[in-house]
Structure formats: C-alpha cells, structure tokens
Design a protein around this motif. Sequence first.
Motif, PDB file in Angstrom:
ATOM      1  N   ASN A 365       0.804  -1.222   0.000  1.00 30.56           N
ATOM      2  CA  ASN A 365       0.000   0.000   0.000  1.00 30.56           C
ATOM      3  C   ASN A 365       0.839   1.276   0.000  1.00 30.56           C
ATOM      4  N   LYS A 366       2.186   1.115  -0.032  1.00 32.56           N
ATOM      5  CA  LYS A 366       3.096   2.266  -0.069  1.00 32.56           C
ATOM      6  C   LYS A 366       2.810   3.225   1.084  1.00 32.56           C
ATOM      7  N   LEU A 367       2.809   2.679   2.276  1.00 32.47           N
ATOM      8  CA  LEU A 367       2.452   3.457   3.466  1.00 32.47           C
ATOM      9  C   LEU A 367       3.656   4.183   4.023  1.00 32.47           C
ATOM     10  N   GLU A 368       3.389   5.330   4.616  1.00 32.98           N
ATOM     11  CA  GLU A 368       4.402   6.109   5.313  1.00 32.98           C
ATOM     12  C   GLU A 368       3.712   6.928   6.408  1.00 32.98           C
ATOM     13  N   PRO A 369       4.437   7.377   7.416  1.00 35.98           N
ATOM     14  CA  PRO A 369       3.814   8.165   8.491  1.00 35.98           C
ATOM     15  C   PRO A 369       3.221   9.466   7.959  1.00 35.98           C
ATOM     16  N   VAL A 370       1.969   9.738   8.309  1.00 33.69           N
ATOM     17  CA  VAL A 370       1.291  10.963   7.859  1.00 33.69           C
ATOM     18  C   VAL A 370       0.724  11.769   9.027  1.00 33.69           C
ATOM     19  N   LEU A 371       0.498  11.140  10.182  1.00 32.38           N
ATOM     20  CA  LEU A 371      -0.206  11.819  11.268  1.00 32.38           C
ATOM     21  C   LEU A 371       0.328  11.338  12.614  1.00 32.38           C
ATOM     22  N   ARG A 372       0.515  12.303  13.510  1.00 34.61           N
ATOM     23  CA  ARG A 372       0.905  12.000  14.888  1.00 34.61           C
ATOM     24  C   ARG A 372      -0.241  12.409  15.816  1.00 34.61           C
ATOM     25  N   ALA A 373      -0.618  11.505  16.712  1.00 39.20           N
ATOM     26  CA  ALA A 373      -1.614  11.792  17.742  1.00 39.20           C
ATOM     27  C   ALA A 373      -0.923  11.715  19.094  1.00 39.20           C
ATOM     28  N   ASN A 374      -1.001  12.799  19.841  1.00 41.13           N
ATOM     29  CA  ASN A 374      -0.368  12.877  21.156  1.00 41.13           C
ATOM     30  C   ASN A 374      -1.440  13.164  22.202  1.00 41.13           C
ATOM     31  N   TYR A 375      -1.447  12.396  23.277  1.00 44.67           N
ATOM     32  CA  TYR A 375      -2.485  12.563  24.299  1.00 44.67           C
ATOM     33  C   TYR A 375      -1.997  12.000  25.626  1.00 44.67           C
ATOM     34  N   VAL A 376      -2.661  12.426  26.692  1.00 49.59           N
ATOM     35  CA  VAL A 376      -2.384  11.944  28.048  1.00 49.59           C
ATOM     36  C   VAL A 376      -3.484  10.962  28.423  1.00 49.59           C
ATOM     37  N   ARG A 377      -3.075   9.788  28.879  1.00 50.46           N
ATOM     38  CA  ARG A 377      -4.050   8.728  29.176  1.00 50.46           C
ATOM     39  C   ARG A 377      -4.109   8.459  30.669  1.00 50.46           C
ATOM     40  N   THR A 378      -5.348   8.432  31.185  1.00 52.01           N
ATOM     41  CA  THR A 378      -5.637   7.998  32.545  1.00 52.01           C
ATOM     42  C   THR A 378      -6.422   6.706  32.454  1.00 52.01           C
ATOM     43  N   ALA A 379      -5.887   5.639  33.011  1.00 52.94           N
ATOM     44  CA  ALA A 379      -6.505   4.319  32.896  1.00 52.94           C
ATOM     45  C   ALA A 379      -7.009   3.859  34.256  1.00 52.94           C
ATOM     46  N   PHE A 380      -8.077   3.069  34.231  1.00 54.38           N
ATOM     47  CA  PHE A 380      -8.682   2.527  35.446  1.00 54.38           C
ATOM     48  C   PHE A 380      -8.926   1.036  35.242  1.00 54.38           C
ATOM     49  N   GLN A 381      -8.450   0.247  36.193  1.00 56.23           N
ATOM     50  CA  GLN A 381      -8.630  -1.198  36.104  1.00 56.23           C
ATOM     51  C   GLN A 381      -8.252  -1.838  37.430  1.00 56.23           C
ATOM     52  N   LYS A 382      -9.014  -2.842  37.821  1.00 56.35           N
ATOM     53  CA  LYS A 382      -8.662  -3.593  39.025  1.00 56.35           C
ATOM     54  C   LYS A 382      -7.463  -4.488  38.734  1.00 56.35           C
ATOM     55  N   PRO A 383      -6.501  -4.554  39.639  1.00 54.24           N
ATOM     56  CA  PRO A 383      -5.336  -5.423  39.415  1.00 54.24           C
ATOM     57  C   PRO A 383      -5.762  -6.882  39.265  1.00 54.24           C
ATOM     58  N   GLY A 384      -5.322  -7.503  38.191  1.00 58.22           N
ATOM     59  CA  GLY A 384      -5.634  -8.904  37.955  1.00 58.22           C
ATOM     60  C   GLY A 384      -7.040  -9.167  37.462  1.00 58.22           C
ATOM     61  N   ASP A 385      -7.810  -8.130  37.186  1.00 57.49           N
ATOM     62  CA  ASP A 385      -9.186  -8.284  36.722  1.00 57.49           C
ATOM     63  C   ASP A 385      -9.378  -7.386  35.509  1.00 57.49           C
ATOM     64  N   ASP A 386      -9.490  -7.989  34.336  1.00 59.81           N
ATOM     65  CA  ASP A 386      -9.610  -7.215  33.100  1.00 59.81           C
ATOM     66  C   ASP A 386     -11.021  -7.237  32.536  1.00 59.81           C
ATOM     67  N   ARG A 387     -12.008  -7.510  33.374  1.00 58.50           N
ATOM     68  CA  ARG A 387     -13.379  -7.520  32.869  1.00 58.50           C
ATOM     69  C   ARG A 387     -13.869  -6.116  32.531  1.00 58.50           C
ATOM     70  N   VAL A 388     -13.387  -5.118  33.246  1.00 60.83           N
ATOM     71  CA  VAL A 388     -13.751  -3.727  32.983  1.00 60.83           C
ATOM     72  C   VAL A 388     -12.466  -2.922  32.853  1.00 60.83           C
ATOM     73  N   ARG A 389     -12.243  -2.340  31.699  1.00 65.21           N
ATOM     74  CA  ARG A 389     -11.061  -1.507  31.454  1.00 65.21           C
ATOM     75  C   ARG A 389     -11.546  -0.155  30.928  1.00 65.21           C
ATOM     76  N   ILE A 390     -11.100   0.907  31.569  1.00 59.67           N
ATOM     77  CA  ILE A 390     -11.532   2.258  31.200  1.00 59.67           C
ATOM     78  C   ILE A 390     -10.304   3.132  30.974  1.00 59.67           C
ATOM     79  N   ALA A 391     -10.336   3.909  29.923  1.00 61.65           N
ATOM     80  CA  ALA A 391      -9.252   4.850  29.620  1.00 61.65           C
ATOM     81  C   ALA A 391      -9.853   6.201  29.253  1.00 61.65           C
ATOM     82  N   ILE A 392      -9.259   7.265  29.777  1.00 65.10           N
ATOM     83  CA  ILE A 392      -9.668   8.631  29.452  1.00 65.10           C
ATOM     84  C   ILE A 392      -8.460   9.351  28.853  1.00 65.10           C
ATOM     85  N   ASP A 393      -8.598   9.792  27.624  1.00 67.48           N
ATOM     86  CA  ASP A 393      -7.526  10.492  26.917  1.00 67.48           C
ATOM     87  C   ASP A 393      -7.830  11.986  26.909  1.00 67.48           C
ATOM     88  N   THR A 394      -6.889  12.768  27.410  1.00 66.91           N
ATOM     89  CA  THR A 394      -7.043  14.225  27.462  1.00 66.91           C
ATOM     90  C   THR A 394      -5.863  14.891  26.758  1.00 66.91           C
TER      91      THR A 394
END
Length: 793
Positions: A365-394
């Motif tokens: 597909n002759k791909l090359e980098p065209v876009l950079r996305a930069n953000y701060v991520r706050t994640a929430f998750q119980k240790p050892g339990d991945d049934r609910v995973r939440i991330a907030i990007d600001t």
Amino acid sequence: MRFGKTLRQSIYAPWKDKYIDYGKLKSILRDDRPDDEDEPWTEEDENKFCDEIFNTQLENVAQFQEEKIKELRQRVDSAFDKLKDLPPLEEGKPASDTTTKWLKDLEGELDNITNEVKELQKYSNLNYTGFLKIVKKHDRKRGDRYKIRPIMQVSLSKRPFNSEQAYSPLLNKLSLMYFAIRQQLEGGNNAAGEVFPPDPDSRPETHNGERYTAHKFWVHPDNLLEVKTYILRRLPALVYSEQSAKDVDANADPTITSLYFDNKNFQLYNEKVDREAEAASLRLRWYGQLSSKPEIFLEQKMVHQNGTSDEHKFAIKEKYVKPFLDGEYKMEKSIQKMERQGQKTEDVDEFRSTADEIQEFVRTNKLEPVLRANYVRTAFQKPGDDRVRIAIDTDIAFIREDTLDRSRPCRDPNEWHRLDIDNSNMTYPFKNINQSEVSRFPYAVLEIKLKEDPANGRKRPAWIQDLTGSHLVYPAPRFSKFVQGCASLFEDYVNRLPFWLSDLDTDIRKDPQVAFEEEEERKVQRAQNEQVVGSLLGTKLGSYKGARSSPVAKSYLADRVAAENAAASTPMSGRSGVPQATASGALGEGETPDVQGRTSSQQMDQQGEQRRDYGTLSSVFPGFSLSKYARFRRAREGGHGNLPAGVVEPTQWIKNSGPLQIEPKVWLANERTFLKWQHICILLGGLAVSLYTAAGRGTVAEFMGIGYILVAVFAGGWGYYTLHVRREMIVARSGRDFDNLWGPLIISVALMGALVVNLVLAWREALKRHRDGTEGLDWLAGGNSSAGVVADL
C-alpha cells in the motif's frame, strides 16, 4: 483526486438529481476563471451564491434526506410488525419449510433496507463534504470581503443529516430483527453462542485472543473531573510500569504518542470512513518522550465484515524502525532472541508471520507516516481483573507528519518521525511548530472495554450503565483518532469527512434531567423490541422497568397539583375520563407503556379528552380536587369520612412517633435568642430609669421615661413568650416556621414613636422658652426709657 470527480463517481443512480450541484456552485463562484481574467465580485454576486447554496441546495438535500429517513422508518416498522405475527419457535424443533421461506424473504427485504440505509449514509456524507468544500473555496477566493464557512457550519449543525444519531434507531431495530431471523433459521442454536441481540453502539474487539466490547464517548472539560471521580469510586487508577513510562513522573499520567500510516491517496482513511470490509490501520505507539528510549510497538488493527476487529502487534527498537519500513530488516534478531530463550515454535512462527504480513502490508500500500496523535491517558482497572477496562484520553493533539508537499515537507523524507518535535522533547500544546500543522481536539475521549458474556451471567455493571446513560458523556461509537486527525489537518486531500465532524460545532453538554429522560425512553423502547424478539424465540431476552421519576413511568398527578393550585377557583369539568397508571408495573398483561406512561388501550379511550382532565383522579371523580380550598372544605364538612372496616383513625402522625431526639444546639439556640431579648430589655429599662430619675419636675422627661419602661417590659415579656412557644414547637416536631416578625416590629415602631414624640415635645418646649425670653427683654427696654424721661423733667 478532486472532489468533483469523486462526487460524480460516487453518485447513487436512483438519486442522481438529489445531490448537491457542485458544478453549478463552482460556476456561480467563477472558480474556473483565472484570477487575472476574473471580474470584480459584487454584492449581487454574493447574494446570488448565498441564495443558491443556502436556500436552494442545502434545503433540497436536507429535505430529501429527511423524507428518506421517514420512508425507511416506515419500512422497518412494517417489517417489524410482520415479525410480530410469526408464531413462537418451539424448542428443539426446526422451522417449517413455509416459515423458512417466509423468513428468508423477510431477510431479503431487510437486506434491501440495510443497503439503502448505507447508500443514504454515503449520500449524506458526500453532500456534507461538498458543502464544506465549496464554502472553503468561496472563502479562499472571495474571503477578502465575505466569509460564509462559519454560517455553513451552523446551518449544517441545525440539520443533522450527517449525524450518527439520525441512523441509530434504524440500526438498532434492524440488528434486533436480523438476530431474531438468524435464531429462527438456525433452530435456536447459534453456532457462535449468541444468545442476546448485539448492541449496535458497541464495537466487538479481540485482544490477545479475548473478546471485548468497546464503547466510546466524548467528555466535555466541564464534566471531566466529575467523570474521573465517579470512576475512581469503583475502579482504581492503573499504575503503568516503569519500563513503559520511565521518563514520566510516577505521580503523573503517561503521555502516549501514536504515529499513523497512510499513502498519498489516503486509502486507509477512506476505507475507514466508508466502513469498508477488512479496513485496516497501522500505527507506531510509544509512551513518554522518544529521547528516553521507550519500547515502541508496531500495531495493525483490522475491522472485519461482521463488525468485529482484531489487533496484531509486536515490539521493535527505534534503530530498526526505518529499516523495517523500507523492507531491509525482517526482525531476524528478535526471532533469534526468542529461539535462544526457548520459546514455543508456534509463538516464534506466529511472530514471524505477523512481522511479514505487516511488512508486506506497508510495501503493497506504499504506506508512510502521515499523522501524529499525542495525548495523556488515565486508565482505570482492578489489578488482575480485566473484565472492565476504562481509559480517558485528554490533551489530544493531532500533528502533520507527512511529506506530501515535497518542497516543504513536515517531516524529513529520510526519517520515520519528526526530529524537531522528538529531539526537543516538545509537549502539549506544541506552540513551537507551525500552528497550521496542529489540530487540538476540544474534548476528552472516554473508552470503556467490557468482557461481557450474558449467556454465562456476566452482564454489564449497573454503574457502567448509569455512567454511559448520563449527561456527563456524549456517545461517539465510531470515533477514531486517526480519522479525526486526517479530517481536521488534510481537508484539502480527502474527499470524505466523518459523521461526527458536525457534532463538534455543537455544545455536547446536556441538562441532567433531559439526558435522563432520553436515556429512559431509549431503554424502554429497546426493551419493548427485545420483548417482541423474545416472544418470537420463546425466550426472555430482558425487560426494563422505568425509574419512578422517568417520563416512561411517571403519572401526571404532580402536574395536576400545580394546575389546580394555580387556578383553584376554576370549576371542575363534570366529564369522566380514564385514570392513568402511575408506574409501568401497574400495566395489564400484554400492555406496554409509551413515553408518557400510557398503555395502548388507555390511549384509545382518551382520544378527544382535554389536557386538564388527563390522567388524574379528578377526571374520574369530579369532586376530587387537590387544591388547598378543596382540602379545607372536605376537612370542615366531614373530617376523614368513612374509614374501611378494621381501619382506625390514627391519633398521632408518623413523624411524631418514636423517642424524641433533639440535638443540644437546638435548645441552646432557643435559649440564646431569649438571652438576646433580655439584653434588650435591660438596656431599655436602664435608659428609662435614668431618664425618669434625672427628669426632676420635667414633665416631658417623666413621660419619656415611662414610655421606655413600657417598651422594656414588652421586650422582656416577648422574649419569655418566644422561648416557650418555640420550645413547644421543638417538642411537637412542628413543621411550621420558627420566625415571628411581630415582636421586633412592635418594639421598633414603639421606639421610633417615642423618639418622634420626644423630639416634638422638646421642640415645643424650646419654642416656648424662646418666646418667654423675648417678652422679658421688651419689658426691660420700656423701663429704661421711663427713667430717662423722669430725669429730664
């Protein structure tokens, strides 16, 4: 490719006369003429262009889209009614040949509706893009005097024909009907184990062989803190490992950089916007600053025909990124390291296969980098339990990383990333680069990933449902950072814009009560549809009972109270109506409430009734009124009336039952008020005694002293009276107000009256003394004159 050519190639033949006339608008704008041959742009030219684009083209497109949406809804409702008439499926028995043929015909009809919905989405998207393209061309060519792009954005936001919300109800109902038909055709045994209908607002994803459903939302900055604190009460914040964020302060959320790939034709972008099957995206991702040598991941995400997606990724060192993208390095050292560590042959082969597939994908597909996305991520998750995973990007920022303009490339063509950003450790808001190369997203992005399995009893947590249905978040199920960044920074290079772009021009904040009512209505509507599907399949898919305060379960008793209190003297109508159910649980069997809490039978019985008699007991019993006057009259005439057998008239209010528990500060406050009154009494009494004692024979001073003594006695008596009255109210748990303005008012008036009387009497006494003094002087002057006359004689 120019947009005019894209529009001509994408036109749906049956609707070819309903699209934006892009060529006519360009002709009115005189875009085909060189600048040196162009005539001056006059006020008349501007009026002609604006009238054509706003009053003709935009109105025609919006009207056609609205008519098609209404037509599709009618077709979907008609198909849904046909599905209701189908008898329930008997357990363990396949459908008959006649039923199977009928179901397949209905499925074909749904396929036609679905295809037309897709075409209507493309129609809306093309016209939305065309309007924005032509007004941008106008502002660029005629923008020295007139700029109409902001006006167009407002007009488009008021006509949400390119909004995701316009198609959600259709897609929800279609998904339920497809689910019911598949269950019937498969005899109730779904090979995929699908027991519950899918949620169109969620996106199934596969990570490390496990399936998740992803839900995306926008969060306004005003609601961000409240959302975070709401989540923190249920899930702890996820602490990233030191290896993945070693250049970031341990107490801060990590910064994530994603470098997206595409070619000069933006092939991957167009596939994602058009939602084509097997649409893929490719990115490089790392945590923190690149100068701290973080671990870099090369990730490929693939969206399949059925809507599910899976992800393939592997780690790569910075020095090997460029050789790998150029095809000079095939991850040999990583493979040799895995073999030395004794890893399984299957894992090594899978790693080699993933690396080869991604490298071939880049080369093909002759791909090359065209876009950079930069953000701060706050994640929430119980240790050892991945049934609910939440991330907030600001602090989301999109930056151009392309080399499309060879004369002035944003990135060095010999490098795979921008050195001016990474070498200087530049951070948000990226003010040290050309601001035309940066786009900052105005909201935070909330992503919730759930490992749901309703068949095994693993359902969505209730607090997640409350959050996603609240006013704090705005649904954005199809949102993509890659698509948003390309649409905002490469508008001149792309000919399709995403659905959610028009929502950015509106205020996503909602009134809490309005958001709650809309969510309740949506849940009840979905529950009704699922009940129909469940009755068809012979199973119970789910039910929902509206909250007491929601519009689907409330009666109009409160509205009636307000109406009668406002117009107590209005005579009641003698007509009788039908009482309303006060909750959805009071409905008869087989009846379902509408958005106002009414059953279908009640709606038919109440046609033609006036609004003031609607849904209250007074419509059944004309003598029943909730106004204060009516309650007083009934109490005076007959007390509580005849009580049923076995029911005794209560002698004590419920609020007065139980032991008396009053805080000491209540008693002390009452005593403190009494002491204040006694203080006033002593001050006034001392003043009165002083005046009376110093008066001597002064009549005015004596009267004033007596007056102040009376005021002081009243103040003392009032304080004592107030003390006992309020004590009785406290003991009786009275709901009346404790304030009483008569005492302070009487004392104030008495003091003011005494002062006025004192002033008047003193003034009169002074005038009297003044007159007596003047007459004495005249007599003395007359005596001296007589003495002089005698001397002269």
